[in-house]
Design an enzyme around this catalytic site. Structure first.
Site, PDB file in Angstrom:
ATOM      1  N   HIS A 205       0.856  -1.187   0.000  1.00 41.21           N
ATOM      2  CA  HIS A 205       0.000   0.000   0.000  1.00 41.21           C
ATOM      3  C   HIS A 205       0.894   1.240   0.000  1.00 41.21           C
ATOM      4  O   HIS A 205       2.013   1.223   0.526  1.00 41.21           O
ATOM      5  CB  HIS A 205      -0.883   0.022   1.241  1.00 41.21           C
ATOM      6  CG  HIS A 205      -2.002  -0.961   1.210  1.00 41.21           C
ATOM      7  ND1 HIS A 205      -3.156  -0.772   1.921  1.00 41.21           N
ATOM      8  CD2 HIS A 205      -2.144  -2.146   0.555  1.00 41.21           C
ATOM      9  CE1 HIS A 205      -3.972  -1.794   1.715  1.00 41.21           C
ATOM     10  NE2 HIS A 205      -3.374  -2.642   0.892  1.00 41.21           N
TER      11      HIS A 205
ATOM     12  N   GLU B 107       0.827   3.913   1.763  1.00 43.21           N
ATOM     13  CA  GLU B 107       1.239   4.359   3.095  1.00 43.21           C
ATOM     14  C   GLU B 107       2.420   3.553   3.629  1.00 43.21           C
ATOM     15  O   GLU B 107       3.349   4.121   4.205  1.00 43.21           O
ATOM     16  CB  GLU B 107       0.077   4.247   4.098  1.00 43.21           C
ATOM     17  CG  GLU B 107      -1.122   5.087   3.749  1.00 43.21           C
ATOM     18  CD  GLU B 107      -2.203   4.324   3.003  1.00 43.21           C
ATOM     19  OE1 GLU B 107      -3.390   4.585   3.259  1.00 43.21           O
ATOM     20  OE2 GLU B 107      -1.859   3.458   2.154  1.00 43.21           O
TER      21      GLU B 107
END
Length: 155
Positions: free
Chosen positions: A58, A60
């Protein structure tokens, strides 16, 4: 959650949006994340789940890894994460563990958001860290990027 944004917040969220568009090059969901410390980008990423065949790739998490390398520590103090979509439970957990003090996201995720939509991991009082969370910065732009991506995949 609050809605107080500083003058540079929009600039950095636009960088996160630009990062999100890079995910389209390899057919990943267009989500971008930027980690900023002392006005400098120390982590920048977009989703790479399809590219890496990795469920943890992801935006993040990749941006947090970059930021940790930049500061030489797993603690990413005195920094802000700008992310185009509300973090999921996995990403919210990583944000807490990294001790990131502030998170700003664009659009909420009513299906998997963990900053208030489905869960609120970032405000969980039983955890040892709770970052300041601000939502809605450039939400229409973030939502439109996602909407266009998913509409293009529907028959």
């Amino acid at each position: 959650m609050s809605s107080h944004f500083f003058p540079r917040d929009e600039y950095f969220m636009r960088l996160a949006l630009r990062e999100a568009t890079l995910a389209l090059e390899h057919d990943d969901v267009p989500i971008g994340a930027i980690v900023v410390r002392e006005g400098e980008v120390i982590g920048a990423a977009h989703n790479e789940r399809e590219l890496r065949a990795d469920p943890t790739a992801h935006a993040e998490l990749i941006a947090l890894r970059d930021a940790a390398r930049a500061v030489g520590s797993w603690r990413i103090l005195d920094a802000v994460m700008y992310v185009t979509l509300e973090p999921c439970a996995m990403c919210a957990g990583a944000i807490v563990l990294a001790r990131l003090p502030r998170v700003i996201f664009g659009t909420p995720d009513p299906k998997a958001g963990a900053a208030g939509s489905v869960f609120n991991i970032l405000a969980e009082p039983r955890l040892n860290h709770r970052p300041q969370v601000e939502a809605g910065l450039l939400a229409p732009e973030s939502a439109e990027l996602l909407r266009t991506f998913f509409e293009s995949r529907r028959p």
